[in-house]
Write a protein that holds these residues in place. Structure first.
Motif, PDB file in Angstrom:
ATOM      1  N   GLY A 162       7.460  -5.431   4.698  1.00 53.71           N
ATOM      2  CA  GLY A 162       6.527  -3.436   5.067  1.00 53.71           C
ATOM      3  C   GLY A 162       6.895  -2.384   5.063  1.00 53.71           C
ATOM      4  N   ASP A 163       8.871  -2.824   5.194  1.00 56.46           N
ATOM      5  CA  ASP A 163       9.498  -1.137   5.189  1.00 56.46           C
ATOM      6  C   ASP A 163       9.493  -0.876   4.181  1.00 56.46           C
ATOM      7  N   ASN A 164      10.279  -1.630   3.166  1.00 55.05           N
ATOM      8  CA  ASN A 164       9.782  -0.686   1.806  1.00 55.05           C
ATOM      9  C   ASN A 164       8.566  -0.822   1.173  1.00 55.05           C
ATOM     10  N   ILE A 165       7.681  -1.168   1.511  1.00 58.81           N
ATOM     11  CA  ILE A 165       6.702  -1.032   0.324  1.00 58.81           C
ATOM     12  C   ILE A 165       6.063   0.537   1.617  1.00 58.81           C
ATOM     13  N   ILE A 189      -2.843  -1.186  -3.787  1.00 61.79           N
ATOM     14  CA  ILE A 189      -1.344  -1.680  -4.172  1.00 61.79           C
ATOM     15  C   ILE A 189      -0.966  -2.634  -5.149  1.00 61.79           C
ATOM     16  N   LYS A 190      -0.047  -3.152  -5.867  1.00 60.54           N
ATOM     17  CA  LYS A 190      -0.178  -3.911  -6.539  1.00 60.54           C
ATOM     18  C   LYS A 190       1.594  -4.897  -6.912  1.00 60.54           C
ATOM     19  N   LYS A 191       1.879  -5.695  -6.185  1.00 62.46           N
ATOM     20  CA  LYS A 191       3.375  -6.435  -6.150  1.00 62.46           C
ATOM     21  C   LYS A 191       3.807  -5.868  -8.110  1.00 62.46           C
ATOM     22  N   ASN A 192       4.477  -5.320  -8.258  1.00 60.91           N
ATOM     23  CA  ASN A 192       5.564  -5.799  -9.642  1.00 60.91           C
ATOM     24  C   ASN A 192       6.976  -6.171  -9.884  1.00 60.91           C
ATOM     25  N   GLY A 193       7.201  -7.160  -9.185  1.00 64.30           N
ATOM     26  CA  GLY A 193       8.334  -7.796  -8.783  1.00 64.30           C
ATOM     27  C   GLY A 193       9.449  -7.296  -8.577  1.00 64.30           C
ATOM     28  N   GLN A 194      10.398  -7.407  -7.324  1.00 55.89           N
ATOM     29  CA  GLN A 194      11.349  -7.052  -7.655  1.00 55.89           C
ATOM     30  C   GLN A 194      11.541  -5.960  -6.530  1.00 55.89           C
ATOM     31  N   GLY A 195      11.092  -6.642  -5.787  1.00 57.90           N
ATOM     32  CA  GLY A 195      10.570  -5.280  -4.756  1.00 57.90           C
ATOM     33  C   GLY A 195       9.826  -3.715  -4.690  1.00 57.90           C
TER      34      GLY A 195
END
Length: 253
Positions: free
Chosen positions: A132-135, A163-169
């Motif tokens: 969550g902090d990174n997002i 929001i879509k995850k791309n992988g590797q944060g």
């Protein structure tokens, strides 16, 4: 009828119009709102997201026909403008308006359906959301990019960023519900902070956003936090006061 199709959509005008004319009878309900409804349709192997706007009251019917662009048309045009500026939003496909001599009747905005992994709302409602902090920090950088490009997204609220995850944060961000926007040459500090004040009531999230915004903008973190938290608290006060007043006025329901 006013209809416009994105020439890059590779869809036929007749197919899209036929789909919209059957909106009430077909399609899969995605959001059944009090004001607007969203349905999903399959067309030529693609999933389309169709937003049907509520027929406006008499005054707005006249305004949206003769004096101001409809919400459907603004959504379509703003989506194209966002993409021109390198800002994520589901691909705009078309809009359609039905009018009569009085004014606007029903209207529709069609876009590519985007299956998101989450929205900003999950960060607000789910404590300790994974990564969550990174997002939140990447979202803050995305918001800063909007501001640098002079884009004032007036509905910058928890449910309107997919929001879509791309992988590797890493994550991609996509704006939806686009009919209220303004485009400026530049956005002053106060307007930037006002644009962020509806996103969360949580002071710790405001602190993280202030820290990240300071990193990318060069502004004082203390100045950002003090201003943004005051605007956030003021917004929350007005929001809940309005809800209390509505509840009292509709006490019989």
């Amino acid at each position: 009828m006013e209809f416009r199709l994105n020439p890059n959509s590779n869809l036929s005008q007749s197919d899209v119009i036929s789909m919209l004319e059957q909106f009430s009878a077909t399609g899969k309900m995605f959001i059944d709102g009090k004001r607007n409804k969203i349905k999903l349709f399959e067309l030529n192997g693609r999933t389309l997201n169709v937003k049907s706007f509520k027929v406006p009251h008499l005054v707005n019917r006249i305004i949206y026909r003769y004096f101001r662009k409809s919400k459907a048309r603004r959504s379509f045009e703003f989506a194209n403008k966002l993409l021109e500026n390198g800002i994520g939003t589901p691909e705009p496909i078309a809009y359609l308006e039905h009018t009569d001599w009085i004014g606007l009747k029903d209207s529709y905005y069609v876009s590519e359906h985007l299956a998101a992994d989450l929205t900003y709302r999950e960060l607000v409602e789910i404590p300790n959301y994974p990564d969550g902090d990174n997002i939140l920090r990447q979202f803050t950088r995305f918001s800063y990019l909007l501001h640098q490009k002079g884009i004032e997204f007036k509905d910058h609220s928890p449910g309107n960023t997919l929001i879509k995850k791309n992988g590797q944060g890493t994550y991609d961000f996509f704006l939806v519900d686009l009919n209220r926007m303004e485009f400026h040459r530049e956005m002053p500090f106060e307007l930037r902070m006002k644009n962020l004040c509806r996103l969360t009531p949580h002071k710790e999230m405001v602190a993280v956003m202030s820290n990240e915004y300071a990193k990318v903008s060069g502004e004082s973190e203390e100045k950002i936090f003090t201003t943004l938290w005051k605007m956030t608290a003021d917004f929350q006060y007005r929001y809940y006061r309005k809800k209390r007043i509505k509840k009292k006025l509709k006490f019989w329901k």
